[in-house]
Design a protein around this motif. Structure first.
Motif: not given
Length: 517
Positions: A275-294
């Protein structure tokens, strides 16, 4: 608390342990053989079980196997002679908490039992929280969509990503998904990844081996092992450190992981709900979250509506929270007048369901009459502002939510919190009077902490829990140590925590002035 069971055919061993634990005010129950203990397990369970390996009849390893099959979270300490170290290895493989080599030092034996006791009580609190959690309440169309999605996923083990604003009830949805799944008879384990310091999160998730790092005095099971066969809920997944995201991806990919300091791969049969309240797509674009994990997590997405999108549910939620709060305090539940209820329904309540629950706690304690009018509500709300409602409750009679479960509200040590709006529409927290028993320096520190929290929350900085949580823990421990003149064990008793816990935290937080005891 349940008693500690001692199983040994040697009467002198049973007697020595009974007397030592009695001096620690710990109840015990003794058995001279494994068979009697197995029979007793059918009617009750201990808090911790201490058993010899070699006994007439069934061995301690057979007892361990029986215990772990029925109660996997129950810590078992195996006693063994030095000549039986091969058996001790077998005990670890069978899930023993630790082994105790005979002849043993009595103080060390008691300390080991206390560590196992802390582990047992911690897991019991997790299980109790699970059983106490109510079903989700809601009649609004947006919530009906959520209920239908839960129903469609009831027989599935698929990974689910829950999104929604803070306080909207994401953990309740995760618990409902678990409750109505084929894994419902197995554990539901929740972990807020934003509430655990970065350097401890890996051990919290995957466990650690004895000696893996300073302070790792015993092997510890992580959340993946605790959730074996059941569901692991990872809240605020968007805040997970990048290097740990790699380890999580590996578990989701091949189902195996290693404890910290371990060399033996462990198999994970766990359903992951994130769960998250954040925009994971945006964090992926910013390099803060792994795209494959997403993509691994985003198999099925459930979006939880904010309270603004389901205002028609506010009356039923308010009545429920007022009833629960009254039950906790042992008083009659307050009732909202029609005008007061309409007023609540007109508010935006940015803290969502959690803010409404805190408001109901405030009403139960502070509202003067049984029927609550608009004028009885907090002045911040009546003034048309959108600040979260204060939670003013006596610390002795009402439990205040912990940091881990309430990121939106910063609570003072006396159980009070106060928030007010700034001119820019944010919700800065106005420092209020600290407890009179604290020193002037401590009072000033509390006010500075509130101000810093307000600034960090207003700026949307995600590290607020980590940074301020460590400050808060450090201040509590330092205050307790001053009160006990530096005596660590006395401070642990005053704080209601174990001796190992305060030792670990003193080391982690770099606190000086501690007396060796």
């Amino acid at each position: 608390m349940k008693p500690i069971w001692i199983v040994d055919d040697d009467e002198s061993i049973r007697w020595v342990l009974e007397k030592a634990l009695a001096r620690e005010s710990l109840a015990t129950m003794s058995f001279s053989n494994a068979r009697d203990a197995m029979e007793a397990l059918k009617k009750s369970t201990p808090q911790v079980l201490v058993s010899d390996i070699r006994m007439p009849g069934d061995s301690g390893l057979a007892l361990l196997q029986t215990v772990k099959a029925a109660h996997p979270g129950l810590p078992v300490i195996i006693m063994t002679a030095f000549s039986d170290l091969d058996s001790a290895v077998a005990a670890f493989q069978g899930g023993a908490f630790e082994y105790l080599a005979k002849p043993f030092d009595l103080d060390k034996a008691v300390e080991l039992i206390r560590r196992a006791l802390e582990e047992s009580l911690r897991e019991a609190s997790v299980e109790q929280a699970s059983t106490d959690t109510p079903e989700i309440l809601g009649q609004a169309p947006a919530m009906q969509d959520v209920f239908r999605a839960i129903g469609r996923l009831s027989q599935s083990n698929v990974t689910v990503l829950i999104t929604g604003e803070s306080g909207s009830g994401k953990e309740l949805v995760a618990r409902a998904l678990h409750k109505h799944s084929p894994r419902s008879s197995q554990p539901f384990i929740a972990l807020n990844t934003a509430a655990i310091p970065k350097d401890l999160l890996e051990s919290e998730l995957f466990g650690h081996e004895r000696g893996a790092f300073t302070g790792a005095q015993a092997t510890r099971r992580g959340r993946f092992e605790q959730a074996e066969g059941g569901t692991l809920f990872l809240d605020e997944i968007g805040d997970m450190p990048f290097d740990l995201q790699t380890r999580l991806l590996r578990v989701l990919s091949d189902g195996h992981f290693y404890r910290v300091g371990g060399h033996q791969p462990l198999k994970a049969n766990v359903r992951v709900i994130a769960a998250t309240h954040q925009n994971l797509e945006q964090r992926v674009r910013e390099g803060l979250f792994r795209e494959d994990l997403y993509h691994r997590l985003n198999v099925i997405r459930l979006r939880l509506p904010s309270l603004r999108e389901r205002r028609e549910d506010i009356p039923i939620l308010t009545r429920y929270f007022l009833a629960q709060s009254a039950k906790q305090l042992g008083v009659e539940a307050k009732r909202m007048s029609e005008q007061a209820m309409q007023f609540l329904m007109s508010l935006d309540l940015p803290g969502n369901v959690r803010q409404l629950e805190n408001l109901c706690n405030w009403i139960t304690v502070m509202a003067p009459g049984q029927t609550v009018e608009v004028k009885d509500l907090p002045q911040e709300l009546i003034g048309g502002q959108e600040s979260p409602a204060p939670v003013s409750a006596p610390a002795v009679t009402m439990a205040v939510p912990s940091f881990e479960h309430s990121a939106e509200f910063i609570h003072k040590p006396n159980g009070h919190a106060h928030e007010d709006n700034g001119a820019d529409g944010t919700a800065p927290i106005t420092p209020s009077a600290a407890p009179s028993s604290l020193s002037t320096a401590d009072k000033n520190w509390i006010m500075l902490l509130e101000t810093e929290a307000a600034q960090m929350l207003a700026a949307g900085r995600p590290e607020v829990m980590d940074a301020l949580g460590r400050q808060f823990e450090s201040a509590l421990i330092k205050t307790a140590l001053r009160y006990t003149h530096g005596r660590k064990n006395d401070a642990a008793v005053r704080l209601g925590i174990g001796r190992n816990t305060i030792t670990r935290k003193i080391h982690e937080l770099g606190i000086d002035g501690v007396k060796d005891e």
